[in-house]
Design a protein around this motif. Structure first.
Motif, short mmCIF file in Angstrom:
data_model
loop_
_atom_site.label_atom_id
_atom_site.label_comp_id
_atom_site.label_asym_id
_atom_site.label_seq_id
_atom_site.Cartn_x
_atom_site.Cartn_y
_atom_site.Cartn_z
N HIS A 157 58.68 20.81 14.15
CA HIS A 157 59.89 21.62 14.27
C HIS A 157 59.78 22.46 15.55
O HIS A 157 58.77 23.14 15.76
N ILE A 158 60.82 22.41 16.41
CA ILE A 158 60.81 23.17 17.66
C ILE A 158 62.11 23.95 17.79
O ILE A 158 63.19 23.39 17.61
N ARG A 159 61.99 25.23 18.11
CA ARG A 159 63.18 26.05 18.29
C ARG A 159 62.89 27.17 19.29
O ARG A 159 61.73 27.46 19.62
N GLU A 160 63.96 27.77 19.78
CA GLU A 160 63.84 28.94 20.66
C GLU A 160 63.71 30.19 19.80
O GLU A 160 64.36 30.31 18.76
N GLN A 161 62.89 31.12 20.27
CA GLN A 161 62.74 32.42 19.63
C GLN A 161 62.81 33.48 20.73
O GLN A 161 61.79 33.93 21.24
N GLY A 162 64.03 33.87 21.12
CA GLY A 162 64.18 34.82 22.21
C GLY A 162 63.69 34.22 23.51
O GLY A 162 64.16 33.16 23.94
N ASP A 163 62.70 34.86 24.14
CA ASP A 163 62.16 34.35 25.40
C ASP A 163 60.96 33.42 25.19
O ASP A 163 60.25 33.10 26.13
N LEU A 164 60.76 32.98 23.95
CA LEU A 164 59.65 32.11 23.62
C LEU A 164 60.14 30.81 22.99
O LEU A 164 61.28 30.72 22.53
#
Length: 245
Positions: A157-164
């Motif tokens: 599972h890959i997602r954006e978390q703010g600037d990470l």
């Protein structure tokens, strides 16, 4: 005069600090490269030997599969020769993972190794350090799924978390008791260390980056990779960057 002397001394001290910081950064990068070479040294001989044995056994029984495995093997080693130690697109890293999984499925059996993914972004738009995900997939198969006679599933599972970016790799394999042994703190000799990837990411991207691990004996392991959200370089040489410092 005294003012000039004070100014010169302050400037000299500032330059000295900057030189020390530059030397520390150089040493840190050298250490990261050494860790990467150590990781490669562990991956290549064992993986090549096992894959060639699988291909040999398939040549007469299933020549088309043997041909596909040779193609995937050449892709993996071409990638290793040209991309190791560099930042690549997330899409390239995922292609490497899929080539590796094709070979491992042939070794362990399609019915014993399953792979699912949920990618909530465009992987062609982001950069990542090479050999970040693939060693963890290999670790999940060897130490998570292989000990179970029924095999199991790896979920990516890959997602954006703010600037990470958050990359989560979960398996339903054998799991481990982290209170007895945490591989991020004390890697086992001869294993492709989670600690190796963790230390490289922290060295390259800063203290907020690296791996997080959760595991329970008999229920599987979840590895979470935290890396900066780095866009692929544009034609003008600029990109939106973040860091984990």
């Amino acid at each position: 005069n005294s003012t000039d002397i004070v100014f010169a001394e302050g400037l000299a001290q500032l330059l000295s600090v900057q030189l020390e910081l530059a030397e520390l950064e150089r040493e840190s990068k050298q250490a990261a490269r050494a860790e990467l070479k150590a990781l490669q040294a562990q991956i290549n001989p064992h993986f090549l030997f096992n894959t060639l044995n699988t291909i040999i056994s398939m040549v007469r029984l299933n020549p088309m599969l043997a041909r596909e495995l040779l193609i995937r093997l050449s892709e993996i080693f071409r990638f290793t020769l040209h991309k190791t130690g560099k930042e690549i697109t997330l899409a390239e890293e995922l292609n490497q993972v899929k080539a590796y999984l094709t070979i491992e499925k042939a070794r362990y059996g399609e019915d014993k190794l399953h792979f699912k993914e949920e990618i909530l972004l465009d992987p062609t738009k982001y950069r990542i350090a090479s050999l970040t995900i693939q060693p963890l997939v290999e670790n999940a198969i060897k130490h998570g799924l292989k000990p179970k006679s029924s095999g199991g599933t790896i979920f990516l599972h890959i997602r954006e978390q703010g600037d990470l970016l958050e990359i989560r790799l979960q398996d339903d394999g054998a799991g481990m008791d982290l209170t007895a042994h945490n591989p991020l703190e004390e890697p086992q000799e001869g294993h492709i260390g989670l600690c190796n990837v963790h230390d490289r990411l922290r060295s390259q991207y800063g203290g907020r980056c690296g791996l997080q691990i959760a595991s329970c004996p008999g229920k599987g392991t979840t590895i979470t990779i935290i890396v900066p959200r780095l866009l692929v370089w544009k034609e003008d040489g600029h990109a939106e960057n973040s860091d984990c410092g």
